[in-house]
Design an enzyme around this catalytic site. Structure first.
Site, PDB file in Angstrom:
ATOM      1  N   CYS A   1      35.290  36.086  30.892  1.00 44.42           N
ATOM      2  CA  CYS A   1      36.690  35.834  31.076  1.00 44.42           C
ATOM      3  C   CYS A   1      36.504  36.836  31.918  1.00 44.42           C
ATOM      4  O   CYS A   1      35.631  37.696  31.677  1.00 44.42           O
ATOM      5  CB  CYS A   1      37.362  36.120  30.340  1.00 44.42           C
ATOM      6  SG  CYS A   1      38.055  35.073  28.958  1.00 44.42           S
ATOM      7  N   THR A   2      37.233  36.643  33.065  1.00 45.74           N
ATOM      8  CA  THR A   2      37.618  37.425  34.414  1.00 45.74           C
ATOM      9  C   THR A   2      38.949  38.166  34.160  1.00 45.74           C
ATOM     10  O   THR A   2      39.737  37.227  34.487  1.00 45.74           O
ATOM     11  CB  THR A   2      36.841  37.399  35.403  1.00 45.74           C
ATOM     12  OG1 THR A   2      35.415  37.060  34.804  1.00 45.74           O
ATOM     13  CG2 THR A   2      36.705  38.618  36.412  1.00 45.74           C
TER      14      THR A   2
ATOM     15  N   THR B   1      35.708  41.776  31.990  1.00 44.69           N
ATOM     16  CA  THR B   1      35.066  40.918  32.252  1.00 44.69           C
ATOM     17  C   THR B   1      35.393  41.071  30.425  1.00 44.69           C
ATOM     18  O   THR B   1      36.014  40.460  29.624  1.00 44.69           O
ATOM     19  CB  THR B   1      33.633  40.463  32.355  1.00 44.69           C
ATOM     20  OG1 THR B   1      33.027  41.904  32.356  1.00 44.69           O
ATOM     21  CG2 THR B   1      33.667  40.491  34.307  1.00 44.69           C
ATOM     22  N   ASN B   2      34.107  41.014  29.827  1.00 47.55           N
ATOM     23  CA  ASN B   2      33.470  40.873  28.236  1.00 47.55           C
ATOM     24  C   ASN B   2      32.644  42.152  28.095  1.00 47.55           C
ATOM     25  O   ASN B   2      31.963  42.432  26.874  1.00 47.55           O
ATOM     26  CB  ASN B   2      32.419  39.548  28.213  1.00 47.55           C
ATOM     27  CG  ASN B   2      34.087  38.306  28.544  1.00 47.55           C
ATOM     28  OD1 ASN B   2      33.391  38.397  29.180  1.00 47.55           O
ATOM     29  ND2 ASN B   2      34.981  38.591  27.309  1.00 47.55           N
TER      30      ASN B   2
ATOM     31  N   ARG C   1      29.138  40.042  35.904  1.00 43.41           N
ATOM     32  CA  ARG C   1      30.513  39.635  36.429  1.00 43.41           C
ATOM     33  C   ARG C   1      30.900  40.198  36.901  1.00 43.41           C
ATOM     34  O   ARG C   1      31.679  40.159  38.051  1.00 43.41           O
ATOM     35  CB  ARG C   1      30.845  38.491  35.670  1.00 43.41           C
ATOM     36  CG  ARG C   1      30.690  36.633  35.823  1.00 43.41           C
ATOM     37  CD  ARG C   1      31.525  36.832  34.317  1.00 43.41           C
ATOM     38  NE  ARG C   1      31.517  36.703  33.049  1.00 43.41           N
ATOM     39  CZ  ARG C   1      31.671  37.413  32.431  1.00 43.41           C
ATOM     40  NH1 ARG C   1      33.651  36.745  32.301  1.00 43.41           N
ATOM     41  NH2 ARG C   1      31.279  37.753  31.399  1.00 43.41           N
TER      42      ARG C   1
END
Lengths: 253, 123
Positions: free
Chosen positions: A1-2, A177-178, A191
């Site tokens: 995810c972002t 992000t993660n 990312r």
């Protein structure tokens, strides 16, 4: 995810996210895509939670999932959740739950409770930072006033870090992000750097939901795991969600 | 240290909004969830429309699990044991999950697993 919370020069706040899900859950050779990612797209829905015929909050959900990963409480705050991987992960929390230790909250139920009951940005921030959880997580919270935006990095028991917007010091956006922000991201899954590069190119003068959508449309921020993109504005609880596709060549995550 | 360029990276996109073209897959429908209804009834309308698609997702997850555990015991445990977990979940979530299982026809244990997927996958 972002997830991104950004503030423009007038103090207006924007909140957006790419929802990525389905890593290692089956690769469809024929369609060159993750099986579960593809199957999830038809069950993405926008939900308008109402009481007395008035909107309490809005969310973007998977049908059948009663927790929240993206939501907006009109004129108060916006919230997204990103997955945080840890060896001290949710399976320990589940194990404890089975053994009878039930003072922690399931992640989806906490975000749902916050969206339903929190009365302000600060109230939401306190609840997200202090409530004991069954699994680690990143909470990305946006408010309605200048400076109200943060990333809360959570372990199961405590807030490890709260990264706030601070336009006076040049922090006009926060991005998650993660990975913990004080550590480099995984080399194979960076990312963060391309997203920050694109936001920096956009500049605070030009930031808006359309330009944030541009950032979230740039590979590898957009990737094979991306199910949908959600754009939110706290004023009036504005939210829009679009299903996404990442045509080849495209990063698998 | 010199990092190799990301083979999938690209220059920052611009003017992609409003969404269209090959990266846009479609819009998303909106449903009202009435919090004045009893928890077990809140999700009925949504489940009426989406139960087939949700069943497909759940079946895919079961297929993946069965690939790793071909005996079928794990899925059997989920269907027959995990449902009891619902009784330990807080109100109104426990009743909402029961309502979703009733209106979709999907076993309660599978609905519970779908809802605690996050906790399972954070390692």
């Amino acid at each position: 995810c972002t997830s991104i919370v950004a503030e423009d020069k007038t103090g207006k706040l924007y909140h957006a996210r790419n929802l990525d899900f389905g890593l290692f859950l089956g690769w469809d050779v024929k369609n060159n895509s993750w099986t579960i990612t593809r199957e999830l797209k038809p069950i993405v829905v926008n939900l308008d939670f109402q009481r007395n015929n008035k909107t309490v909050f809005r969310s973007t959900n998977f049908a059948g999932y009663i927790g929240m990963v993206s939501g907006v409480k009109p004129d108060l705050f916006t919230l997204t959740m990103n997955e945080r991987f840890s060896l001290d992960g949710g399976y320990i929390g589940i194990f404890e739950w089975f053994l009878g230790r039930r003072d922690g909250m399931w992640m989806g139920f906490l975000t749902r409770t916050v969206l339903e009951n929190a009365t302000s940005y600060q109230d939401a921030k306190d609840k997200l930072a202090k409530t004991r959880l069954l699994a680690p997580a990143y909470f990305i919270l946006g408010g309605k006033n200048s400076g109200e935006g943060c990333v809360i990095t959570r372990s199961r028991t405590a807030a490890l870090d709260i990264w706030d917007l601070d336009t006076k010091k040049g922090t006009w956006y926060v991005l998650e992000t993660n990975y913990d922000r004080w550590k480099p991201p995984l080399v194979l899954d960076n990312r963060r750097t391309p997203a920050m590069k694109c936001l920096n190119q956009t500049t605070q003068e030009n930031v808006s939901l359309p330009t944030i959508y541009d950032v979230l449309s740039t590979k590898p921020v957009l990737n094979k795991l991306t199910v949908c993109t959600t754009l939110m504005e706290v004023s009036n609880g504005h939210t829009e969600t679009y299903l996404r596709e990442c045509p080849d060549p495209c990063s698998p995550w | 240290i010199v990092w190799a360029p990301d083979p999938y990276g690209e220059e920052c996109r611009s003017k992609t909004y409003p969404p269209s073209g090959p990266t846009f897959k479609g819009n998303v429908p909106t449903y009202v969830i009435n919090l004045d209804l009893p928890p077990s009834k809140r999700w009925d309308n949504l489940m009426h429309d989406k139960k087939t698609e949700l069943k497909t997702v759940v079946q895919n997850i079961k297929d993946i699990v069965n690939t790793f555990f071909p005996s079928g015991k794990v899925v059997d445990i989920v269907d027959n044991k995990i449902a009891h977990l619902t009784a330990t979940l807080p109100y109104p979530f426990n009743e909402e999950l029961q309502g979703i299982a009733n209106s979709s026809g999907i076993p309660l244990g599978e609905i519970v697993i779908f809802n605690i997927f996050y906790e399972i996958f954070t390692v």
